[in-house]
Design an enzyme around this catalytic site. Structure first.
Site, PDB file in Angstrom:
ATOM      1  N   ASN A   1      -9.996   0.645   0.301  1.00  0.00           N
ATOM      2  CA  ASN A   1      -8.531   0.641   0.262  1.00  0.00           C
ATOM      3  C   ASN A   1      -8.062   0.191  -1.119  1.00  0.00           C
ATOM      4  O   ASN A   1      -8.176  -0.984  -1.457  1.00  0.00           O
ATOM      5  CB  ASN A   1      -7.999  -0.301   1.356  1.00  0.00           C
ATOM      6  CG  ASN A   1      -6.479  -0.312   1.419  1.00  0.00           C
ATOM      7  OD1 ASN A   1      -5.803   0.214   0.539  1.00  0.00           O
ATOM      8  ND2 ASN A   1      -5.944  -0.923   2.459  1.00  0.00           N
ATOM      9  N   HIS A  34      -3.173   7.692   3.364  1.00  0.00           N
ATOM     10  CA  HIS A  34      -3.590   6.416   2.776  1.00  0.00           C
ATOM     11  C   HIS A  34      -5.005   6.116   3.266  1.00  0.00           C
ATOM     12  O   HIS A  34      -5.318   6.295   4.449  1.00  0.00           O
ATOM     13  CB  HIS A  34      -2.620   5.321   3.205  1.00  0.00           C
ATOM     14  CG  HIS A  34      -3.018   3.953   2.745  1.00  0.00           C
ATOM     15  ND1 HIS A  34      -3.433   3.706   1.462  1.00  0.00           N
ATOM     16  CD2 HIS A  34      -3.066   2.769   3.402  1.00  0.00           C
ATOM     17  CE1 HIS A  34      -3.726   2.412   1.347  1.00  0.00           C
ATOM     18  NE2 HIS A  34      -3.510   1.825   2.511  1.00  0.00           N
ATOM     19  N   CYS A  41       0.812  -1.230   0.000  1.00  0.00           N
ATOM     20  CA  CYS A  41       0.000   0.000   0.000  1.00  0.00           C
ATOM     21  C   CYS A  41       0.840   1.274   0.000  1.00  0.00           C
ATOM     22  O   CYS A  41       0.319   2.358  -0.253  1.00  0.00           O
ATOM     23  CB  CYS A  41      -0.961   0.019   1.187  1.00  0.00           C
ATOM     24  SG  CYS A  41      -2.213  -1.252   1.072  1.00  0.00           S
TER      25      CYS A  41
END
Ligand code: COA
Length: 324
Positions: free
Chosen positions: A281, A251, A115
């Site tokens: 996500n 994020h 990520c």
């Protein structure tokens, strides 16, 4: 010699057409809209169509960023693409996108930092510009994470989505990126991973054993703690204080993690860009998608200071503090 900065001259993004709501997921696994919203802040996610790839989304995001920048693909001297879901094993997705854009000849490579992929890619691109090696760089974060989700596992399948974002960076005498930070700790690998692959081998299981495995509560705890120290480190590296930051662009994994970081920075939530409700996500896609939303909606203005950060499998964590 006057310092060289990397400036973001434009942004772009792309999402698959199909949006899947929490109510849609209630039909697949034993979950509820209420559980997903209260634990994560997610309301929907976009899911790539059959045959739609990470490279397709990356290409669209890149085209939009280049168009907004008024930069031709042939002017690029580097493409760095963060992804953990490349189209194929090789060539890299960066090479596939380069060819479709018509930027052939410039350096192009992928970065896998889960990520944190886009934040790593941005940090690397910044170093290329600061060293004088590159003048115009395309940085992309793109994923089709839903391709490696186990749709029978409610603990993980509700959390992820697909998407891509891109920025065009240019060498400039004006700031620019003030600081980037990058870290990893492979000691945490088993808390968030996808432990099959070419060299280890695949498994005789559905989808060849390709699926995300996560210890959610442990990941949550480490993420909050690590992001706290990351924002401190980034402020110090840039010689700034909390009050200098106009926008936090984090994020987008979990609204509670985002709120914890905002609290640490003493920032009200109306100065934090939140897209996790719409996108879930999207791993490497998440920060550049949020940035592009912030720019195109007119929230982020030229001259404002932005703090970008991400945390992901590895563990990896990375940040950038920049003047937009
Ligand atoms: N729907 C309904 N119930 C669910 C569920 C779902 N989709 N997923 C898990 N549950 C259940 C579990 O079975 C468990 O039930 P039990 O208590 O009867 O055993 C319970 O909910 C788990 O609750 P809890 O552990 O308190 O959840 P949580 O508050 O930690 O939230 C996460 C879970 C995954 C949302 C949260 O830990 C998280 O976001 N972690 C970080 C994940 C992340 O961001 N990963 C990516 C980093 S880049």
């Amino acid at each position: 010699m006057a310092p060289i900065y990397s400036r973001i001259i434009a942004t772009g993004s792309a999402l698959p057409e199909r949006a899947v709501s929490n109510a849609d997921l209630e039909k697949i696994v034993d979950t509820s809209d209420e559980w997903i919203r209260t634990r994560t802040g997610i309301r929907q996610r976009h899911i790539a169509a059959d045959g739609e790839t990470t490279g397709d989304l990356a290409f669209l995001a890149a085209q939009r960023a280049l168009e907004a920048a008024g930069v031709k693909a042939s002017e690029l001297d580097l493409i760095v693409l963060g992804t953990t879901t490349p189209d194929i094993i090789f060539p890299s997705t960066a090479c596939l996108v380069q060819q479709r854009l018509g930027a052939n000849g410039c350096a192009a490579f992928d970065v896998n930092a889960a990520c944190s992929g886009f934040m790593y890619a941005l940090g690397i691109a910044d170093k290329f510009i600061k060293s004088g090696q590159s003048k115009k760089v395309l940085v992309i974060g793109a994923e089709t994470l839903t391709r490696m989700v186990d749709w029978n596992e409610r603990e993980t399948c509700v959390l992820f989505g697909d998407g891509a974002g891109a920025v065009v960076l240019e060498a400039s005498g004006e700031p620019g990126i003030y600081a980037t930070c990058m870290h990893a700790d492979g000691g945490y690998k088993e808390l968030l991973w996808n432990p099959v692959g070419v060299s280890v081998g695949f498994r005789d299981e559905p989808n060849h054993g390709v699926r995300i495995k996560m210890a959610g509560r442990e990941v949550f705890k480490v993420a909050v703690k690590t992001l706290d120290s990351l924002v401190d480190e980034t402020l110090e590296a840039a010689g700034m204080h909390e009050s200098d930051i106009d926008w936090l662009i984090p994020h987008q994994a979990n609204l509670r993690i985002i709120e914890a970081t905002a609290k640490r920075l003493q920032m009200p939530m109306d100065r934090v860009i939140v897209t996790v409700d719409q996108h879930a996500n999207t791993s490497s896609g998440s920060v550049p998608l949020a940035l592009d939303y912030a720019v195109r909606s007119g929230k982020v203005q030229r001259g404002q200071n932005l703090l970008l950060e991400a945390f992901g499998g590895g563990f990896t964590w990375a940040s950038a503090l920049l003047r937009y």
